[in-house]
Scaffold this active site. Structure first.
Site, mmCIF file in Angstrom:
data_model
loop_
_atom_site.group_PDB
_atom_site.id
_atom_site.type_symbol
_atom_site.label_atom_id
_atom_site.label_comp_id
_atom_site.label_asym_id
_atom_site.label_seq_id
_atom_site.Cartn_x
_atom_site.Cartn_y
_atom_site.Cartn_z
ATOM 1 N N ASP A 141 -2.936 0.910 0.813
ATOM 2 C CA ASP A 141 -2.799 -0.380 0.085
ATOM 3 C C ASP A 141 -3.315 -0.480 -1.420
ATOM 4 O OD1 ASP A 141 -1.600 -2.107 1.811
ATOM 5 O OD2 ASP A 141 -3.524 -2.371 2.938
HETATM 6 C C1 GLC Z 1 -8.217 -3.992 0.101
HETATM 7 C C2 GLC Z 1 -8.880 -3.050 1.299
HETATM 8 C C3 GLC Z 1 -7.819 -2.379 1.804
HETATM 9 C C4 GLC Z 1 -6.809 -3.558 2.276
HETATM 10 C C5 GLC Z 1 -6.317 -4.155 1.482
HETATM 11 C C6 GLC Z 1 -5.362 -5.397 1.882
HETATM 12 O O1 GLC Z 1 -7.567 -3.241 -0.888
HETATM 13 O O2 GLC Z 1 -9.379 -1.958 0.560
HETATM 14 O O3 GLC Z 1 -8.511 -1.467 2.900
HETATM 15 O O4 GLC Z 1 -5.918 -2.919 3.324
HETATM 16 O O5 GLC Z 1 -7.267 -4.770 0.653
HETATM 17 O O6 GLC Z 1 -6.029 -6.554 2.206
HETATM 18 C C1 GLC Z 2 -6.719 -1.068 5.706
HETATM 19 C C2 GLC Z 2 -5.427 -1.905 6.098
HETATM 20 C C3 GLC Z 2 -4.351 -0.547 6.215
HETATM 21 C C4 GLC Z 2 -4.207 0.306 5.207
HETATM 22 C C5 GLC Z 2 -5.656 0.959 5.012
HETATM 23 C C6 GLC Z 2 -5.437 1.812 3.694
HETATM 24 O O1 GLC Z 2 -7.159 -0.479 6.803
HETATM 25 O O2 GLC Z 2 -5.459 -2.716 7.073
HETATM 26 O O3 GLC Z 2 -3.004 -1.475 6.497
HETATM 27 O O4 GLC Z 2 -3.304 1.106 5.531
HETATM 28 O O5 GLC Z 2 -6.616 -0.153 4.696
HETATM 29 O O6 GLC Z 2 -5.238 1.028 2.531
#
Ligand code: GLC
Ligand code: GLC
Length: 822
Positions: free
Chosen positions: A487
């Site tokens: 993300d």
């Molecule tokens: C933040 C977190 C990530 C999450 C994203 C979306 O970037 O580090 O883990 O998936 O937010 O909410």
């Molecule tokens: C968080 C989010 C997941 C994403 C991950 C890496 O766990 O829930 O959707 O893939 O972060 O960013």
């Protein structure tokens, strides 16, 4: 240092001192009514949706950290001393403190001045309520005269609004008190048809429903005025902050025990029967009263508890293993499976790190979670797949998240996370392999929940695949969109304004930045889809998919290989990300793990090289970090990943979710020692003895462990709601232990450490119980099967004749004929 121990027999983790490094929590409920409970009784409850239907209040990021919960106070009438048997909120020094977190229940209590008090908290199956069974025992030699006080603080339903909209909310709180039951009915007078209630089994001396009457001005939960004085004042909340508190008098002879039952619940009435009498403003309690009366009886509560135990027994019996490693056994048999059910229920919405407000159910997340829970609740997995697919867009793309109460896609976050659609293929394939229920593919499922837009679910999968083909970049690799699995790798965002969302701000055209990770995912999903198409008799479809997969495989080799490892992406300038050409972030875990597990370069050494590079550059004692070297500064063109200080989260943290991809890749290369070694590094039970460093619960995975660049290397964060649960469960059970479901049956293809003499397992699969014994007779992974006494070629157990209930399998491991697993 440890703060407790595993009681494997009872499937409990027993915390023996209350001041754990962080609150160590558990979940109550497994259907519609849920609660989070910490080892000191902190936490909150909600009905279905932690944001929209929250019953009780909890203040995140408080000081002390964990405040707001299901609290009991005891007060000694003679001395006037009072305390909490769950330690919080009064934090008096206790004797024999113990918190037993079990499967869907927690028992918390201690002794203070010779008075023992323990509360068992749980949610009965099929009900929208929670039961607190408080047992008080007088261990003194003299009689004891006590008062017991309960307390909860009600949330005004929408947790977000509750924490922000004070100009309104201080005026709307309403309660009703009838027959000693406290009813919380804020907004029931207008558009809500639901209310909460809090009831007590005993005759009460009094109640309070107005927070400030209970606490007294300028006091906190640790020192409520009403408890100090020993009297509740029968306050009625009008606005401000409604609470529920009962006072019960308890007189105990030496050695005597008494049980008090509290019931906190949620109830809905039909809109036209909300009030009784009609036309009044009084809650119609006809249908709720019998429920309350039932569960206030200790016998009914006990019976409900036994049913809950039996339920978990049956769920956890689906896959049981007995290996030479105790940490593997307790994670597979109890805690990892249990955590998979929590991620099924909560996705990423409600934990002590997820506020219950921000994220509903993630498309990518919930599809991956299926890998971990489909065998435990197949019918509900089916329903989840349909719900997820119903939020898919006609383009094949998907809303990134949806709200569990409404089941509608979340417009604030939107779509264009270009990996999302493929996870639906992965999830459906897992469902098909587990259940053999092909009817799901013909189920009519809408797009974006629009009635009339339905097609067969199978077409959703086809559109998922096509979505990437319609979005290939300059090198023929998939365009990344807002982000892929990571993300925080936001290559089209270029955000220079504080507070902007890295996920939703997109100011580049998006026609250049490509993801090698999605390429790997495409290959895996494409193979699954081809297999499904072929089994549906669609020969040319199947060939087309395999050609596309082949093409992508070639493209990855040509533009996605850096010499020693897979590149991660191309940025908006067409430059490599995750390459030796980069100054920082030269190598990433995602493309190594996923391309290799998808089978790219398995035969010709690329995958092995990639794994060697993982070991050389990314592996640490606490797990495998996400990339190296960590980004030392913010890079406008990379996005959120470089916003984190080095070693945390996606910036070179140990993001546990993708460690199992490497584990699976290692098993596919036949490297059982390497796979199990990585598995053990992040296994929370194996980290129990370093709880002071790890800090999170030793019984569940955390999303992240601080990487080697962080000053707190080894410290875990964001426990419970993480894709790590499903992926690690999948990696250990299906790839290391090798008990793998497939369309034609169950495989036994272990890739375990060389030192293991063998292991045994039972696995229920499509109505048959398989009793499996694995015996090592040589050094490799070559399997010879004896099924019900007869030798069988290969590693697939033939489907037994109709009516068979049990199959006995012996698997002999010998020197490998071929190293690579298909
Ligand atoms: C933040 C977190 C990530 C999450 C994203 C979306 O970037 O580090 O883990 O998936 O937010 O909410
Ligand atoms: C968080 C989010 C997941 C994403 C991950 C890496 O766990 O829930 O959707 O893939 O972060 O960013």
């Amino acid at each position: 240092m440890q703060y407790g121990y595993f009681d494997d027999e009872r499937r409990e983790y027993v915390i023996t001192r209350p001041d754990t490094p962080l609150p160590w929590i558990n979940y109550l409920g497994c259907e519609a009514y849920f609660g989070i409970i910490s080892n000191t009784a902190g936490g909150y409850s909600f009905y279905r949706d932690a944001r929209l239907r929250r019953l009780t209040r909890y203040r995140y990021n408080n000081a002390p950290y964990d405040l707001g919960g299901r609290y009991i106070y005891l007060r000694d009438a003679d001395s006037g001393k009072f305390w909490s048997p769950s330690w919080q909120p009064t934090r008096h020094e206790l004797q024999n403190y113990e918190c037993r977190h079990g499967m869907g229940y927690s028992i918390i209590g201690a002794e203070y001045n010779g008075i023992e008090a323990r509360t068992r908290y749980f949610v009965p199956l099929g009900e929208n309520l929670e039961i607190w069974q408080l047992t008080i025992t007088n261990r003194r030699t003299a009689p004891a005269k006590l008062s017991a006080f309960s307390v909860v603080e009600f949330c005004l339903w929408d947790a977000q609004d509750d924490a922000t909209n004070f100009q309104r909310n201080f005026n709307i709180g309403q309660v009703e008190i009838e027959d000693r039951v406290i009813y919380h009915k804020t907004e029931y007078r207008e558009r809500r048809d639901h209310f909460a209630y809090f009831a007590c089994s005993e005759k009460t001396l009094g109640f309070d429903t107005q927070r400030e009457a209970f606490l007294g001005p300028y006091r906190g939960w640790d020192n409520p005025k009403a408890v100090e004085c020993g009297n509740l004042s029968d306050s009625v909340a009008n606005g401000w902050a409604p609470i529920g508190s009962h006072q019960v008098s308890v007189e105990l002879a030496p050695g005597e025990s008494k049980q008090i039952v509290f019931v906190l619940g949620y109830h809905e009435n039909p809109r036209d029967q909300k009030f009784d009498p009609q036309g009044s403003q009084v809650i119609n309690k006809r249908t709720v009263k019998p429920v309350i009366a039932k569960y206030l009886k200790p016998e009914s509560a006990d019976r409900a508890f036994d049913k809950l135990k039996a339920y978990w027994e049956s769920v956890l019996n689906i896959c049981r293993v007995d290996t030479p490693d105790v940490h593997t056994n307790r994670m597979v048999n109890v805690w990892n499976a249990y955590q998979c059910m929590a991620t099924f229920n909560m996705s990423r919405s409600a934990s002590f790190y997820e506020s219950g407000i921000g994220r509903g159910l993630g498309f990518r997340d919930s599809n991956q979670d299926l890998l971990g829970f489909v065998q435990m609740v197949p019918a509900r997995a089916r329903e989840r797949i349909i719900d997820l697919a119903s939020t898919q867009l006609p383009s094949g793309g998907a809303y990134h998240q949806y709200q569990p109460l409404t089941k509608r896609g979340n417009n604030d976050v939107g779509s264009n996370f270009n990996d999302d659609p493929h996870w639906l293929i992965i999830g459906v394939a897992a469902y098909l392999k587990e259940t053999g229920d092909w009817s799901i593919l013909d189920e009519p499922v809408p797009y974006d929940n629009q009635p009339g837009s339905e097609t067969a679910l199978f077409e959703h999968l086809q559109r998922s695949f096509q979505y990437t083909l319609d979005r290939l970049g300059p090198h023929g690799l998939p365009l990344i969109g807002r982000a892929d699995w990571n993300d925080c790798l936001n290559l089209n965002c270029f955000s220079d304004t504080p507070g902007q969302s890295f996920q939703t701000t997109t100011n580049k055209e998006g026609k250049i930045a490509e993801s090698v990770f999605i390429a790997g995912l495409f290959v895996l999903a494409g193979r699954e889809l081809a297999e499904i198409a072929s089994r549906r008799g669609l020969k040319s479809e199947c060939e087309r998919y395999l050609n596309e997969v082949q093409q992508m495989d070639q493209t990855v080799r040509k533009y996605g290989w850096d010499g020693e490892w897979f590149i991660r992406a191309y940025d908006d300038f067409g430059n490599k990300v995750g390459s030796k050409e980069c100054k920082e972030g030269k190598i990433f875990i995602e493309s190594q793990g996923f391309c290799s597990l998808a089978g790219i370069g398995l035969e010709d050494g690329l995958a092995q090289k990639s794994m060697d590079s993982v070991r050389k550059y990314l592996a640490t004692d606490h797990g495998i970090v996400l990339q190296q070297p960590a980004y030392s500064q913010y890079y406008l063109h990379l996005g959120e990943i470089s916003s984190y200080p080095p070693g945390y989260k996606e910036n070179a943290g140990i993001f546990c979710h993708n460690n199992p991809w490497v584990i699976i890749a290692e098993t596919r290369l036949g490297n059982g020692d390497a796979a199990f070694d990585y598995y053990s590094r992040i296994n929370p039970s194996a980290r129990e003895s370093i709880s002071d460093l790890h800090r999170c619960e030793p019984y569940v995975y955390a999303q992240m462990i601080a990487g080697k660049d962080a000053p707190t290397h080894g410290e875990a964060k964001n426990s419970w709601l993480t894709g790590t649960a499903a992926w690690n469960y999948y990696a250990i059970t299906q790839w290391i232990l090798g008990i793998r479901v497939d369309h034609d049956g169950l495989r036994v293809a272990p890739v375990v450490p060389g030192s293991w003499r063998g292991f045994t397992a039972t696995r229920k699969f499509r109505g048959v119980t398989y009793h499996i014994e694995v015996i090592r007779e040589g050094t490799g992974n070559h399997v010879e099967l004896i099924v019900d006494g007869r030798p069988v070629e290969g590693d697939l157990i033939p489907v037994p004749p109709e009516g068979t209930t049990d199959v006995h399998v012996k698997a002999m491991l010998r020197a490998a004929k071929t190293a690579v697993r298909s």
